[in-house]
Design a protein around this motif. Structure first.
Motif, short mmCIF file in Angstrom:
data_model
loop_
_atom_site.label_atom_id
_atom_site.label_comp_id
_atom_site.label_asym_id
_atom_site.label_seq_id
_atom_site.Cartn_x
_atom_site.Cartn_y
_atom_site.Cartn_z
N ILE A 72 0.84 -1.22 0.04
CA ILE A 72 -0.03 0.12 0.06
C ILE A 72 0.78 1.29 0.03
N ARG A 73 0.91 1.94 -0.93
CA ARG A 73 1.70 3.02 -1.38
C ARG A 73 1.06 4.38 -1.55
N VAL A 74 1.59 5.41 -0.54
CA VAL A 74 1.01 6.58 -0.33
C VAL A 74 2.36 7.67 -1.04
N PRO A 126 4.24 11.24 -1.73
CA PRO A 126 4.09 12.66 -1.08
C PRO A 126 2.85 13.56 -1.48
N ASP A 127 2.61 13.44 -2.87
CA ASP A 127 1.27 14.41 -3.21
C ASP A 127 -0.14 13.73 -2.87
N GLY A 128 0.05 12.53 -1.84
CA GLY A 128 -1.33 11.90 -1.52
C GLY A 128 -1.99 10.91 -2.44
N GLU A 129 -1.24 10.41 -3.46
CA GLU A 129 -1.92 9.65 -4.18
C GLU A 129 -1.86 8.17 -3.50
N VAL A 130 -2.70 7.17 -3.67
CA VAL A 130 -2.75 5.85 -3.01
C VAL A 130 -2.96 4.82 -3.82
N SER A 131 -1.97 4.01 -4.02
CA SER A 131 -2.09 2.91 -4.75
C SER A 131 -1.65 1.54 -3.96
N ILE A 132 -2.37 0.55 -4.52
CA ILE A 132 -2.53 -0.53 -3.86
C ILE A 132 -2.15 -1.84 -4.74
N LYS A 133 -1.13 -2.63 -4.40
CA LYS A 133 -0.72 -4.12 -4.95
C LYS A 133 -1.92 -4.97 -4.93
N LEU A 134 -2.42 -5.15 -6.24
CA LEU A 134 -3.62 -6.25 -6.24
C LEU A 134 -3.24 -7.59 -6.07
N PRO A 135 -3.86 -8.57 -5.48
CA PRO A 135 -3.54 -10.03 -5.37
C PRO A 135 -3.66 -10.41 -6.59
N ALA A 136 -2.96 -11.73 -6.81
CA ALA A 136 -2.85 -12.38 -8.19
C ALA A 136 -4.30 -12.69 -8.74
N PRO A 137 -5.39 -13.24 -7.74
CA PRO A 137 -6.64 -13.49 -8.57
C PRO A 137 -7.35 -12.12 -9.11
#
Length: 542
Positions: free
Chosen positions: A218-220, A222-233
């Motif tokens: 779960i990466r945030v 510095p500009d506030g953008e939130v991204s998630i590494k999705l599971p393989a399925p």
């Protein structure tokens, strides 16, 4: 005094070892919420399966079984998600073991009390050291039945502990019990199902030092953008490179935002957790990281400017400022809070009361606050205070643990030291020695105000009583000082005082004696005359 239990020495409490900040994810699209629900449900099912496998291992857990569990989870999620799930599982199992031990100890203490009271004659009065018998035959009969129930329960808990068996409910035991009492919980089946599923989701990732922005799962930014590494399925829902999903909402951390930004720019570890508040229908993002505990200052340095003694009660904090000699100065203060309502409301009430206390301490210039190191685990048991139900409810409602943690964390940010003292006899001795002398026509001193003075004096190392017994022959030169505040270096009554250079009044400056010119006094007696006196010779007569 031989019956009194020993009193521990005061100590400066350690500062917090971690930081947690939270922000609401505003502006999520329906697609974002759908992805978050899918990821949370999928990882939650994996976490439930892993917890079941860990509980089945019991005391036979080893590194090999841990590696096998993580390998099976990696194929259905990712290596980092599998590591976060197994770590949360181990923490949950360890917490359950600690709670199990505390439950066994509580059962043992309850059985000891019941056996002792059953052995006493009915109506036997108790003493300070041990309780007496039960009041009636009816109560004795029901307690005898309860004794057999607790013995069976203790035997079962001991067997589970020896075998390494723990009982854990993902989602919470209370929420699981509400399913069978929906009317009492004021919930419908659909509302309960929504809460149950949300509590069992898993959307949290541990930080990694050296990785980009401190977290690869779960990466945030510095500009506030939130991204998630999705599971393989669930990789088909990705809208960015490398199987990641970027949320439309931006994260902003008003509280400690500068510390968080400095940390992620240096690629230091930051853990994140995304959760849904079903009652408010809002999504939140929590960031947390570890910090080295702040170094505690010496006790003498913390007490250099006096101390504020604080007595914790069910609905307010009673505080009084003490000078360096242990004498109360000014007026007592009371910081009220309301512990009714939801958990968030109670937590907010505690934070507001502590904020007012710390602001007052900064205004007074005091660098230390003395509080009691309270623990009501023994006092709120059913066997010790069975008939005093209101008292047990009162003790159970006092937020001692949360208040202590909140106060330590908030005081560390303001530079104020927290001194923990032994709570033994503070309310009793404070009321005995300080309540009546400090009560006047314009000020009503309560037992809680007097207890705050006792707490502050114990932190300073002074005895709680106001004065020691006077000398038998009423001579301070032979028997010493009467007041407990006087130290051994203080002068006796008959000793000469050392000469203090400088003027004796406030109207004259310290250096005025050497700089001002000689002036003519106003009194006639002291007026200097300009005449020169001379002695005439004696008259010679015939």
């Amino acid at each position: 005094m031989a019956d009194l239990r020993p009193i521990a020495a005061p100590l400066v409490a350690l500062g917090p070892s971690g930081v947690a900040i939270r922000d609401r994810l505003k502006g999520l699209t329906p697609a974002d919420e759908k992805v978050l629900r899918l990821v949370g449900a999928h990882l939650g099912s994996l976490a439930s399966r892993d917890l079941k496998a860990r509980c089945a291992d019991g005391l036979e857990h080893s590194t090999d079984t841990w590696a096998a569990r993580k390998k099976s989870l990696t194929s259905e999620s990712s290596s980092r998600w599998a590591g976060a799930i197994t770590k949360a599982t181990h923490d949950q199992w360890a917490l359950s073991r600690r709670c199990q031990l505390a439950h066994v100890q509580g059962l043992e203490a309850g059985l000891t009390t019941i056996r002792h009271r059953l052995s006493q004659p009915i109506g036997e009065k108790g003493t300070k050291k041990a309780p007496g018998g039960y009041r009636s035959k009816n109560e004795w009969f029901h307690k005898a039945r309860r004794l057999h129930v607790l013995e069976e329960r203790l035997e079962r808990e001991r067997a589970d502990r020896e075998e390494g068996v723990v009982h854990v409910v993902r989602g919470g035991k209370r929420l699981a019990g509400n399913r069978h009492n929906l009317d009492a919980a004021q919930l419908t089946e659909a509302e309960w199902r929504t809460r149950w599923e949300a509590e069992r989701w898993f959307l949290q990732a541990d930080g990694e030092s050296g990785k980009r922005f401190g977290n690869e799962t779960i990466r945030v930014a510095p500009d506030g953008e939130v991204s998630i590494k999705l599971p393989a399925p669930l990789a088909e829902y990705a809208n960015a490179k490398h199987g990641r999903y970027v949320l439309a909402a931006k994260a902003r951390f008003p509280h400690r935002g500068t510390q968080w930004a400095d940390r992620i720019e240096a690629n230091r570890a930051v853990a994140y957790r995304i959760h849904l508040d079903v009652a408010k229908d809002r999504w939140y993002l929590t960031a947390s990281w570890q910090i080295p505990p702040s170094k505690t200052i010496p006790l003498d340095a913390a007490l250099a400017h006096g101390v504020i003694g604080v007595d914790t009660n069910a609905d307010h904090l009673a505080a009084w400022r003490l000078d360096t000699c242990g004498n109360p100065t000014g007026q007592p203060r009371r910081f009220s809070y309301d512990l009714s309502g939801s958990a968030d409301h109670r937590d907010a009430q505690v934070r507001h009361a502590l904020s007012r206390l710390l602001n007052w301490a900064k205004t007074c210039g005091v660098k230390a606050i003395a509080v009691e190191d309270l623990d009501f685990q023994a006092e709120k048991t059913r066997e010790k205070n069975g008939r005093r139900r209101k008292f047990r409810q009162l003790i159970s409602g006092m937020p001692t643990g949360r208040l202590r943690a909140r106060l330590t964390s908030m005081a560390d940010a303001t530079g104020i030291a927290i001194i923990a003292v032994d709570p033994a006899y503070t309310s009793k001795w404070g009321a005995q020695h300080w309540q009546k002398p400090l009560t006047s026509k314009t000020r009503k001193t309560t037992r809680h105000d007097a207890a705050s003075i006792a707490i502050g004096r114990r932190a300073q190392g002074h005895p709680i009583r106001r004065r020691t017994a006077p000398p038998r022959n009423d001579q301070s030169d032979r028997r010493g000082h009467r007041t407990a505040q006087a130290g051994p270096e203080a002068l006796e009554r008959e000793e000469t005082r050392p000469r203090i250079p400088g003027p004796r009044t406030r109207s004259v400056q310290p250096d005025a004696a050497s700089t001002r010119a000689t002036r003519t006094p106003k009194t006639v007696r002291d007026v200097r005359s300009d005449q020169v006196w001379a002695q005439d010779s004696l008259l010679l007569t015939d």
